[in-house]
Design a protein around this motif. Structure first.
Motif, PDB file in Angstrom:
ATOM      1  N   PHE A  55       0.228   5.524  -0.491  1.00 32.98           N
ATOM      2  CA  PHE A  55       0.089   4.069  -0.501  1.00 32.98           C
ATOM      3  C   PHE A  55       0.635   3.384  -1.743  1.00 32.98           C
ATOM      4  O   PHE A  55       0.688   2.154  -1.791  1.00 32.98           O
ATOM      5  N   GLY A  57       0.538   1.808  -5.426  1.00 38.86           N
ATOM      6  CA  GLY A  57      -0.517   1.099  -6.135  1.00 38.86           C
ATOM      7  C   GLY A  57      -0.689   1.621  -7.543  1.00 38.86           C
ATOM      8  O   GLY A  57       0.252   2.135  -8.153  1.00 38.86           O
ATOM      9  N   SER A  79      -5.011  -0.248  -4.508  1.00 40.19           N
ATOM     10  CA  SER A  79      -3.868  -0.415  -3.608  1.00 40.19           C
ATOM     11  C   SER A  79      -2.992  -1.575  -4.078  1.00 40.19           C
ATOM     12  O   SER A  79      -3.416  -2.391  -4.909  1.00 40.19           O
TER      13      SER A  79
END
Length: 134
Positions: A55, A57, A79
């Motif tokens: 993800f 981040g 995130s």
């Protein structure tokens, strides 16, 4: 990516991580306390790296406080939209708390984390692959 797709992907990754955790993906200092009853124990740094792979981040680190003494670090993810993701917080007992938080760079370079991360990442990939058809 729509929020619902992200939520489904995170749920799938979480399930794969829970199946992949083991004493050999755990921080060495936590291995004596790792068990199937507390599989998240010592898994935070390897888990945040796998979540970061999926993800992106930022990585967040706090200190573990036990009865007033800082004894270790705890890691979790933030995130790209700012949501904090902590898939291993359940590892802590009532006398342990997390204090503070700082954004940190992803650790690079050779360390003991490399082997644990490689094992965890490979198991997560394997668990996430669709079954082969004959």
């Amino acid at each position: 990516m729509p929020a619902s797709a992200g939520a489904v992907a995170l749920e799938e990754l979480t399930a794969a991580l829970r199946l992949a955790w083991g004493p050999d993906t755990c921080a060495p200092e936590d291995q004596p306390n790792w068990s199937t009853d507390n599989p998240a124990r010592g898994q935070c740094i390897t888990t945040v790296l796998v979540v970061h792979d999926a993800f992106g981040g930022q990585l967040v680190r706090g200190e573990v406080d036990v009865d007033g003494s800082r004894v270790d670090y705890h890691w979790w993810n933030r995130s790209p939209d700012g949501t904090e993701i902590d898939l291993t917080r359940e590892q802590f007992h009532s006398h342990e708390s997390i204090v503070g938080r700082v954004l940190v760079e992803r650790p690079w370079g050779q360390s003991r984390i490399d082997e644990e991360y490689a094992r965890l990442s490979a198991r997560v990939r394997q668990a996430s692959e669709p079954p082969a058809t004959s």
